[in-house]
Design a protein around this motif. Structure first.
Motif, mmCIF file in Angstrom:
data_model
loop_
_atom_site.group_PDB
_atom_site.id
_atom_site.type_symbol
_atom_site.label_atom_id
_atom_site.label_comp_id
_atom_site.label_asym_id
_atom_site.label_seq_id
_atom_site.Cartn_x
_atom_site.Cartn_y
_atom_site.Cartn_z
ATOM 1 N N GLY A 1 37.348 53.223 33.800
ATOM 2 C CA GLY A 1 37.060 52.462 35.007
ATOM 3 C C GLY A 1 38.273 51.755 35.557
ATOM 4 O O GLY A 1 39.370 51.774 34.977
ATOM 5 N N ARG A 2 38.047 51.149 36.714
ATOM 6 C CA ARG A 2 39.093 50.363 37.373
ATOM 7 C C ARG A 2 38.425 49.204 38.092
ATOM 8 O O ARG A 2 37.395 49.376 38.751
ATOM 9 C CB ARG A 2 39.863 51.228 38.366
ATOM 10 C CG ARG A 2 41.033 50.510 39.033
ATOM 11 C CD ARG A 2 41.791 51.440 39.945
ATOM 12 N NE ARG A 2 42.932 50.754 40.570
ATOM 13 C CZ ARG A 2 43.613 51.241 41.582
ATOM 14 N NH1 ARG A 2 43.294 52.435 42.080
ATOM 15 N NH2 ARG A 2 44.613 50.553 42.101
ATOM 16 N N THR A 3 39.010 48.022 37.953
ATOM 17 C CA THR A 3 38.545 46.822 38.642
ATOM 18 C C THR A 3 39.736 46.172 39.325
ATOM 19 O O THR A 3 40.787 45.997 38.704
ATOM 20 C CB THR A 3 37.916 45.824 37.637
ATOM 21 O OG1 THR A 3 36.819 46.448 36.981
ATOM 22 C CG2 THR A 3 37.437 44.566 38.342
ATOM 23 N N LEU A 4 39.562 45.823 40.610
ATOM 24 C CA LEU A 4 40.607 45.137 41.363
ATOM 25 C C LEU A 4 40.034 43.852 41.934
ATOM 26 O O LEU A 4 38.868 43.809 42.340
ATOM 27 C CB LEU A 4 41.109 46.004 42.520
ATOM 28 C CG LEU A 4 41.668 47.372 42.148
ATOM 29 C CD1 LEU A 4 40.598 48.430 42.316
ATOM 30 C CD2 LEU A 4 42.869 47.695 42.984
ATOM 31 N N PHE A 5 40.842 42.810 41.944
ATOM 32 C CA PHE A 5 40.448 41.536 42.553
ATOM 33 C C PHE A 5 41.629 41.041 43.368
ATOM 34 O O PHE A 5 42.750 40.946 42.853
ATOM 35 C CB PHE A 5 40.072 40.499 41.485
ATOM 36 C CG PHE A 5 39.621 39.191 42.071
ATOM 37 C CD1 PHE A 5 38.289 38.981 42.379
ATOM 38 C CD2 PHE A 5 40.538 38.172 42.337
ATOM 39 C CE1 PHE A 5 37.868 37.772 42.939
ATOM 40 C CE2 PHE A 5 40.134 36.968 42.893
ATOM 41 C CZ PHE A 5 38.793 36.770 43.195
ATOM 42 N N TRP A 6 41.377 40.705 44.654
ATOM 43 C CA TRP A 6 42.430 40.180 45.525
ATOM 44 C C TRP A 6 42.014 38.829 46.080
ATOM 45 O O TRP A 6 40.893 38.661 46.532
ATOM 46 C CB TRP A 6 42.712 41.139 46.687
ATOM 47 C CG TRP A 6 43.817 40.644 47.566
ATOM 48 C CD1 TRP A 6 45.145 40.917 47.436
ATOM 49 C CD2 TRP A 6 43.714 39.768 48.697
ATOM 50 N NE1 TRP A 6 45.866 40.257 48.406
ATOM 51 C CE2 TRP A 6 45.006 39.550 49.198
ATOM 52 C CE3 TRP A 6 42.642 39.133 49.330
ATOM 53 C CZ2 TRP A 6 45.274 38.739 50.303
ATOM 54 C CZ3 TRP A 6 42.893 38.322 50.426
ATOM 55 C CH2 TRP A 6 44.195 38.141 50.904
ATOM 56 N N ARG A 7 42.965 37.896 46.033
ATOM 57 C CA ARG A 7 42.756 36.571 46.621
ATOM 58 C C ARG A 7 44.116 35.913 46.826
ATOM 59 O O ARG A 7 44.980 36.012 45.941
ATOM 60 C CB ARG A 7 41.879 35.720 45.696
ATOM 61 C CG ARG A 7 41.644 34.302 46.184
ATOM 62 C CD ARG A 7 40.667 33.593 45.252
ATOM 63 N NE ARG A 7 40.770 32.162 45.374
ATOM 64 C CZ ARG A 7 40.123 31.295 44.599
ATOM 65 N NH1 ARG A 7 39.321 31.739 43.647
ATOM 66 N NH2 ARG A 7 40.266 30.007 44.768
ATOM 67 N N GLU A 8 44.298 35.260 47.957
ATOM 68 C CA GLU A 8 45.498 34.464 48.237
ATOM 69 C C GLU A 8 46.795 35.222 47.936
ATOM 70 O O GLU A 8 47.715 34.699 47.315
ATOM 71 C CB GLU A 8 45.444 33.144 47.475
ATOM 72 C CG GLU A 8 44.267 32.281 47.879
ATOM 73 C CD GLU A 8 44.181 30.977 47.106
ATOM 74 O OE1 GLU A 8 45.240 30.431 46.727
ATOM 75 O OE2 GLU A 8 43.053 30.507 46.870
ATOM 76 N N ASP A 9 46.848 36.474 48.368
ATOM 77 C CA ASP A 9 48.035 37.322 48.225
ATOM 78 C C ASP A 9 48.366 37.671 46.775
ATOM 79 O O ASP A 9 49.510 38.019 46.460
ATOM 80 C CB ASP A 9 49.264 36.705 48.909
ATOM 81 C CG ASP A 9 49.131 36.690 50.427
ATOM 82 O OD1 ASP A 9 48.262 37.426 50.961
ATOM 83 O OD2 ASP A 9 49.871 35.956 51.090
ATOM 84 N N VAL A 10 47.385 37.599 45.885
ATOM 85 C CA VAL A 10 47.567 38.018 44.502
ATOM 86 C C VAL A 10 46.554 39.124 44.204
ATOM 87 O O VAL A 10 45.366 38.990 44.494
ATOM 88 C CB VAL A 10 47.364 36.848 43.513
ATOM 89 C CG1 VAL A 10 47.420 37.340 42.072
ATOM 90 C CG2 VAL A 10 48.412 35.766 43.747
ATOM 91 N N LEU A 11 47.047 40.232 43.640
ATOM 92 C CA LEU A 11 46.183 41.354 43.268
ATOM 93 C C LEU A 11 46.157 41.499 41.753
ATOM 94 O O LEU A 11 47.208 41.570 41.109
ATOM 95 C CB LEU A 11 46.705 42.655 43.892
ATOM 96 C CG LEU A 11 45.896 43.904 43.530
ATOM 97 C CD1 LEU A 11 44.507 43.860 44.171
ATOM 98 C CD2 LEU A 11 46.643 45.167 43.943
#
Length: 195
Positions: free
Chosen positions: A162-172
């Motif tokens: 699997g793959r999980t991505l989280f983006w917030r406030e210019d951070v990945l």
């Protein structure tokens, strides 16, 4: 008569240009369904749409793979080696990106790789939209950011990848895994970075 025709043509072109800029709902940008226990906002019309980039100081990228995880997640990872040289470069890169590779070089498939890097809102939105629209990722908006995830059967072994991505406030936060998915892993990193 020609000036009138030119004015009408200019008005028509302006109308066409403005219509092309009108936001659309549904279609290729339709909202994928949330997965797991987290739910998407029912009022949401387009997706994914990461939260606006803040005007405050940027979030500092972490420098320690263990320090960003809760005790519970570390217990689940157990004796899994971290950043073994057999898997190539890891740790803090020259641009500040942190790469954490949890894997045993002796295992055929079990492992987890997380990369935490800077990514501006525009490129992040493009990438997350492409994952949702073209690759079947489920995306939703927990913890003030945007999260996309997908699992699939491993092509060779009877395990889940699997793959999980989280983006917030210019951070990945981008995690790829095979047969190793500690409960609360991404949420633990999010809590460490943003709370």
């Amino acid at each position: 008569m020609k000036p009138r025709l030119t004015g009408a043509a200019a008005a028509f072109l302006l109308l066409v240009a403005l219509t092309a800029c009108t936001p659309q709902t549904g279609g290729a940008n339709a909202s994928p369904s949330p997965t797991g226990s987290e739910t998407a906002d029912p009022e949401q019309t387009g997706f994914p749409s990461p939260s606006p980039t803040p005007t405050s100081a940027p979030v500092a990228l972490p420098t320690d793979c263990r320090a960003i995880l809760s005790d519970a997640v570390l217990v689940e990872l157990g004796e899994t080696p971290l950043n073994d040289a057999a898997f190539g470069p890891s740790g803090v890169g020259s641009d500040g990106t942190l790469t954490c590779i949890w894997a045993d070089p002796g295992a055929d498939t079990t492992g987890l790789t997380t990369t935490i890097s800077r990514m501006n809102r525009g490129p992040a939105l493009d990438m997350l939209n492409a994952l949702a629209n073209d690759e079947g990722f489920s995306c939703f908006t927990p913890d003030g950011g945007t999260r996309c995830e997908k699992t699939w059967p491993n092509a060779q072994y009877p395990v889940t990848d699997g793959r999980t991505l989280f983006w917030r406030e210019d951070v990945l936060i981008d995690t790829r895994y095979s047969n190793l998915a500690p409960s609360g892993y991404t949420s633990s990193i999010v809590e460490h970075l943003f709370d």
